[in-house]
Design an enzyme around this catalytic site. Structure first.
Site, PDB file in Angstrom:
ATOM      1  N   ARG A  53      73.578  21.180  40.981  1.00 11.85           N
ATOM      2  CA  ARG A  53      74.372  22.374  40.695  1.00 11.85           C
ATOM      3  C   ARG A  53      75.708  21.941  40.133  1.00 11.85           C
ATOM      4  O   ARG A  53      76.065  20.760  40.142  1.00 11.85           O
ATOM      5  CB  ARG A  53      74.534  23.279  41.926  1.00 11.85           C
ATOM      6  N   ASP A 243      82.338  27.704  35.341  1.00 15.37           N
ATOM      7  CA  ASP A 243      80.967  27.632  34.834  1.00 15.37           C
ATOM      8  C   ASP A 243      80.845  28.212  33.429  1.00 15.37           C
ATOM      9  O   ASP A 243      79.907  27.880  32.714  1.00 15.37           O
ATOM     10  CB  ASP A 243      80.018  28.378  35.772  1.00 15.37           C
TER      11      ASP A 243
END
Length: 374
Positions: A53, A243
């Protein structure tokens, strides 16, 4: 970065030359385990379940997923199917799309017989580039930490971070943590406030673990503590990751980042976002309206995994059985709340991002930037 004193990356090719190794981040900090992935389905599962992740690492993992797919088939249709399968794993991080589009373009221009070797080579190049980009982010962010230390040389520089934008979220070094590691190695005294980052506790589980492995002083705090610390002058600067970043400098990061930015603004604490250029989505300007926000399973909020007194990992429930749970994974911090963006090309204000990366933008946006500059 280091694990038990040994340097390693978060993703690698095993000695057999084809299997891809990863750290299973769902087991940290209580167990350090690695997993060998042998096909694209296993990589897709690893991304979806957050064994890997963090936006940069997701991009590198997806690239290696394309390489694994080429072991099963080398035709154009195989390339397209692998691209589509991996694209569906996580919606928010733009690095996923960036890496997959790059791999697809390269592979479709390569003769089928050469695609397997080319896929592994291109995935390795993406991973190596991420390491160098993060190192450059660290060098630019180091100047901010050094300046903060020069203003108050008699005490550590106190940095607050949220979620995990460390080396576990990248291939090495990290984004928000790269300046911290370089400052630590340069002998600048630090103290890092580590938000626990509910509901998945990436701060308490991952950031604290990797800072501890590297010897960086830190303390884990509940997510709601940051504003109090800022009010009492206990935070010198905030550094977080992202992100996805829009062309105008809005950033999507782990849920709760927006609240930290509001608290920082109210207390005149500089708020920085560290990001590689691969995280910038030049097709978007308004992050609140345009960035898709992943909504994950309510079980992440309703349950928590911990180390029991008898030494086994246990999952316990935290909320009543009949209570529904809503679990948004990200929020968007508007550019107006951000002091600066720390990139591999330097530190800039959000409004100057386009000028820092004129060569990265699509042709239609380059035209818009030129008009706006006039």
């Amino acid at each position: 970065m280091k694990v038990a004193g040994e340097a390693m990356r978060t993703i690698w090719v095993e000695p057999d030359g084809c299997t891809v190794g990863i750290i299973d981040q769902t087991r940290l900090p209580f167990r350090f385990e690695t997993v060998a992935l042998s096909d694209v389905a296993a990589m897709a599962t690893a991304i979806t379940t957050m064994q890997v992740r963090g936006a940069p690492l997701i991009g590198a993992a997806a690239a290696y997923g394309m390489a694994l797919a080429m072991r099963a088939g080398l035709e154009d249709g195989d390339v397209e199917r692998a691209h589509a399968r991996l694209m569906a794993t996580r919606p928010t991080a733009v690095n996923l799309r960036w890496a997959l589009d790059r791999m697809r373009e390269v592979l479709l221009l390569t003769p089928p017989g050469d695609r397997l070797d080319r896929a592994y080579a291109e995935a390795a190049a993406i991973a190596d580039e991420d390491v160098e980009i993060c190192r450059a982010i660290g060098r630019h962010g180091l100047h901010l930490i050094r300046a903060a230390h020069q203003r108050n040389p008699d005490r550590p520089v106190r940095v607050l971070t949220h979620c995990n934008a460390g080396w576990l979220a990248t291939v090495d070094w990290g984004t928000a943590t790269a300046p911290l590691y370089l400052a630590h190695e340069a002998g600048i005294p630090l103290h890092v406030w580590v938000d626990e980052t509910r509901p998945r506790n990436q701060g308490a589980f991952l950031t604290a673990w990797e800072l501890g492995q590297h010897g960086v002083p830190h303390a884990v705090i509940p997510d709601n503590t940051g504003g109090h610390l800022m009010q009492h002058g206990l935070v010198d600067l905030v550094i977080v990751g992202t992100d996805r970043t829009t062309a105008k400098g809005d950033v999507a990061n782990k849920i709760g980042t927006y609240l930290k930015a509001l608290a920082a603004k109210d207390n005149d604490v500089p708020f920085y976002v560290a990001l590689p250029s691969s995280t910038i989505d030049w097709t978007l300007e308004d992050g609140v309206a345009g960035i898709p926000i992943e909504e994950r399973s309510g079980d992440e909020v309703a349950r928590i995994t911990g180390l029991a007194s008898h030494g086994d990992l246990e999952i316990v429930r935290l909320v009543p059985d009949r209570s529904p749970v809503v679990n948004y994974a990200f929020d968007v911090t508007p550019a107006r709340l951000i002091t600066g963006l720390i990139t591999e090309r330097g530190v800039c204000s959000p409004e100057d991002l386009a000028q820092l990366f004129p060569d990265h933008q699509p042709p239609e946006r380059m035209g818009q930037v030129a008009v706006n500059d006039e």
